[in-house]
Structure formats: C-alpha cells, structure tokens
Scaffold this active site. Structure first.
Site, mmCIF file in Angstrom:
data_model
loop_
_atom_site.group_PDB
_atom_site.id
_atom_site.type_symbol
_atom_site.label_atom_id
_atom_site.label_comp_id
_atom_site.label_asym_id
_atom_site.label_seq_id
_atom_site.Cartn_x
_atom_site.Cartn_y
_atom_site.Cartn_z
ATOM 1 C CD1 TRP A 103 49.480 -31.515 75.531
ATOM 2 C CD2 TRP A 103 47.659 -30.492 74.735
ATOM 3 N NE1 TRP A 103 49.885 -30.487 74.711
ATOM 4 C CE2 TRP A 103 48.791 -29.855 74.209
ATOM 5 C CE3 TRP A 103 46.392 -30.010 74.384
ATOM 6 C CZ2 TRP A 103 48.707 -28.753 73.342
ATOM 7 C CZ3 TRP A 103 46.307 -28.926 73.524
ATOM 8 C CH2 TRP A 103 47.454 -28.310 73.006
ATOM 9 C CG ASP A 171 46.169 -36.962 73.418
ATOM 10 O OD1 ASP A 171 46.760 -37.270 72.373
ATOM 11 O OD2 ASP A 171 46.015 -35.778 73.802
ATOM 12 C CE LYS A 195 51.487 -32.868 68.881
ATOM 13 N NZ LYS A 195 52.085 -31.537 68.975
HETATM 14 N N1 PMP Z 1 47.171 -33.637 72.749
HETATM 15 C C1 PMP Z 1 48.511 -33.589 72.748
HETATM 16 C C2 PMP Z 1 49.278 -34.588 73.565
HETATM 17 C C3 PMP Z 1 49.160 -32.611 71.997
HETATM 18 O O1 PMP Z 1 50.492 -32.540 72.012
HETATM 19 C C4 PMP Z 1 48.401 -31.695 71.231
HETATM 20 C C5 PMP Z 1 49.001 -30.630 70.352
HETATM 21 N N2 PMP Z 1 50.210 -30.249 70.487
HETATM 22 C C6 PMP Z 1 47.011 -31.794 71.267
HETATM 23 C C7 PMP Z 1 46.439 -32.790 72.026
HETATM 24 C C8 PMP Z 1 46.157 -30.860 70.464
HETATM 25 O O2 PMP Z 1 46.281 -31.160 69.113
HETATM 26 P P1 PMP Z 1 45.523 -30.372 67.972
HETATM 27 O O3 PMP Z 1 46.213 -29.073 67.822
HETATM 28 O O4 PMP Z 1 45.658 -31.280 66.764
HETATM 29 O O5 PMP Z 1 44.098 -30.231 68.399
#
Ligand code: PMP
Length: 360
Positions: A103, A171, A195
């Site tokens: 991520w 994040d 989450k």
């Molecule tokens: N950052 C993290 C730490 C994640 O776990 C996720 C999704 N699992 C995301 C970003 C991306 O999230 P989204 O699908 O809402 O764009």
C-alpha cells in the site's frame, strides 16, 4: 440466531452485530422521520445531527484538538494516494515515502506523478520495518508518508516515527481506532471505513488545519481539502449512509470504553492467534519479523503447503471464514479488526491445534 459466521475478511470486514441490528431497526423509519437515512437530504437537520454526532464522538475517541479538521470523503483510500501530494506539496518538489508494503509502495508510485519521491527505506522483503538508523529522510521533503499497518503483509509500526518539523502523513486504513495514539504527532492521518469503522464508500481524513489551502491549481475540486473543509464535507452529496454507519460505530466504540478498551482487547485477540502459531512447533509459522507483527492482520503459513486447501475447508465447516491469504503472500490471513470478537480468535486457535494434531 442469525447464523452469522466468524468473518476474518480483510475488508469490507465484520461489523458489530448491535450496529447492524440498530441500522436494520432504523432502516424504514429513522427516528420518527418516516424515511430511511438513505432517503434523507444531506442538508436536512437530521443528517446534520448524524454528521455532528460522528464528529463529536471521533474527536472524543481520538482526542482530536480544534487545530485539526475532519473530512468525510469518498473515493476510498486510493483517492488519498493522489490527494496527499496534490494538497501537501505546496512549493516543495519532494516527498519522503517509507515503504513497508504494497500500500505504501502504491501510494509512492502515485506521488511520482507529482513530485520527486525519496524512498526513506524499503526492505528487500515486506516482512519487516528496517531500523530507523538506516532511514534516509530528506531535509527538504514536503511531508513524510507511511502506512501504519500494511494490511497484506501484516506489518505494523510499533511506534510513531519522529520526523521533526516535517509533517508526518499516515495511511491508517487497517488500524485506525484500534489503539490510542497522539494525533498531534501527525500532519495528516486517513483511513477508509470498510475495515475498522463501517462500510465501503467513506474515507476519513484528519488533517492539521494549517496544512489546508495549499493545493496545486489543477487539483480536482473534490480533492482539494480546502473546498471540503470550508463546506464541512458537504460541497456535493457525501456518502450519507456510510457516515451514518460510521456514526453508529463511533457510538458503539464510546459505549465499549473507547480506544483504551479496544487496545487491550486487540492485544489479547492477536496474542491468542500468534500464540497458536508460535506453539505449533513450526507446523504453522508467521512470515513477519516479531517486532512489527500486526495486531489487525495476521498472515500465517503451514509448513506443509499441501494442507492449505484442507485447512480452509475444515475452517469453513466451523464457520471460520475469510481466512484466505492475499494472492501475493499466499496461505492464510486472519484479519481481526475492532468488531471481530475474541471468541472467534479463540475458536481459530483451538481449530489450529486440532488440525495440527490430526494432520501432523
Ligand atoms: N491502504 C490500506 C492500508 C489498505 O488496506 C487498503 C485496502 N485494503 C487501501 C489502502 C486501499 O483502500 P481502498 O480500496 O478504499 O482504496
């Protein structure tokens, strides 16, 4: 009994049963209005009250001072991968990225469209956080970016890095509100809702007010934190139902004793599963360095990979579902956000022990 299972899904993820029930109760007629929250104007006084309730509770839970704004946005966490450089670069040309998993890596790649990205650190394998002594922070970065909990690899920061006067951006999509932390150590923190605080469609950004108002001229208007702040996230129609669900979850969290209570519970929950892994004599193992193992997402493998399919099948028979690891890591992953009950962790630990006895 609704026949609900222990859902270890990494997100969209399990929600508190009491919140689902409350939403169901209020679905057809929200507090005597004769309509559902889904059918309600975002300019109505009822919705204003929902938004204010969410805001007040979130400020209380996290101790957010008035010098920080809370924005209720759409576009998921991905939207912030772009919005952060667009809003925070100002007249700087460089941003620092701490890369500890896929991520933060993806966020850094997006930022490369807008600035020079300095990789502060990046382990050869995403199973650890390299020692701070080896980090290469740059003095002229507009901000330092990190992902507090890498959902796929299960790597979580044990503490908040010190970046001096350079704003730290995190994040926290997969560990927001799972433990108390000092928001004033950050310039910006953001998390998608699906989450730890509800359903997909909402992303909360908590940002220091003095960092708002420097967006690049060509920033899409809805990505501009200033427009969102000035309109209290109501410039266009926000994801009203998602905000309502988040508000219910914040109520529930306050009732449960706030972040200290969740911190304690989350430690106990994750310890239950890590102990099951550690006590298996190598039958199961964790791929992650012990010093940064996540309390939220626990990837683990079986030494004998031929047993993977059977493990999933037998777990499913016991209503333990969503344990499939991410395709890039494989094997298993138990995601145990705030709403996941301790009882489910104990059930998984017992199942792991029984499974080992049968198949070792
Ligand atoms: N950052 C993290 C730490 C994640 O776990 C996720 C999704 N699992 C995301 C970003 C991306 O999230 P989204 O699908 O809402 O764009």
């Amino acid at each position: 009994n609704y026949g609900r299972k222990f859902n270890f899904s990494p997100g969209p993820a399990i929600m508190p049963e009491s919140v689902l029930k409350k939403a169901a109760d209020e679905m057809l007629n929200y507090q005597g209005t004769g309509i559902s929250v889904m059918e309600m104007s975002h300019r109505s006084k009822e919705f204003e009250a929902i938004l204010k309730g969410a805001d007040d509770n979130l400020r209380k839970l996290l101790n957010i001072p008035d010098t920080y704004a809370i924005l209720y946005l759409q576009g998921g966490a991905h939207y912030q991968f772009s919005a952060i450089p667009l809003n925070l670069l100002g007249d700087k040309k460089k941003a620092d990225y701490i890369i500890t998993g896929s991520w933060s890596e993806r966020a850094a790649k997006e930022a490369e469209k807008y600035c020079e990205v300095n990789v502060v650190t990046k382990p050869t394998k995403f199973n650890t956080i390299p020692d701070k002594k080896e980090w290469k922070l740059s003095p002229d970065a507009a901000y330092v970016y990190m992902c507090d909990n890498e959902t796929i690899f299960g790597v979580e920061f044990p503490d908040i890095p010190d970046t001096g006067d350079i704003p730290l951006v995190a994040d926290m999509s997969s560990n927001f509100l799972s433990r108390p932390f000092d928001i004033t150590k950050f310039g910006l923190v953001y998390a998608c809702a699906q989450k730890n605080f509800g359903m997909a469609g909402l992303t909360i950004v908590v940002v220091r007010k003095d960092l708002i108002g420097n967006a690049r001229k060509d920033t899409p208007m809805l990505m501009d934190y200033k427009l969102q702040f000035d309109s209290r996230s109501l410039y266009n129609t926000p994801s009203t139902y998602c905000i309502y669900i988040a508000a219910l979850i914040f109520d529930w969290m306050v009732e449960q004793g706030g972040l200290e209570a969740f911190d304690k519970l989350n430690k106990e929950k994750s310890k239950t599963i890590y102990d099951a892994i550690e006590n298996s004599n190598g039958f199961f193992y964790s791929p992650v360095d012990a010093k940064c193992r996540s309390r939220m997402n626990i990837p683990f493998l079986a030494k004998d990979t031929s047993l993977e399919k059977l493990f999933m099948e037998e777990a499913g028979k016991l209503d333990l579902i969503g344990l499939q690891g991410h395709r890039s890591v494989g094997a298993f992953r138990a995601s145990i956000y705030n709403a996941f009950p301790l009882e489910g962790c104990k059930k998984l630990a017992t199942f792991m022990k029984d499974f080992q006895e049968k198949h070792e």
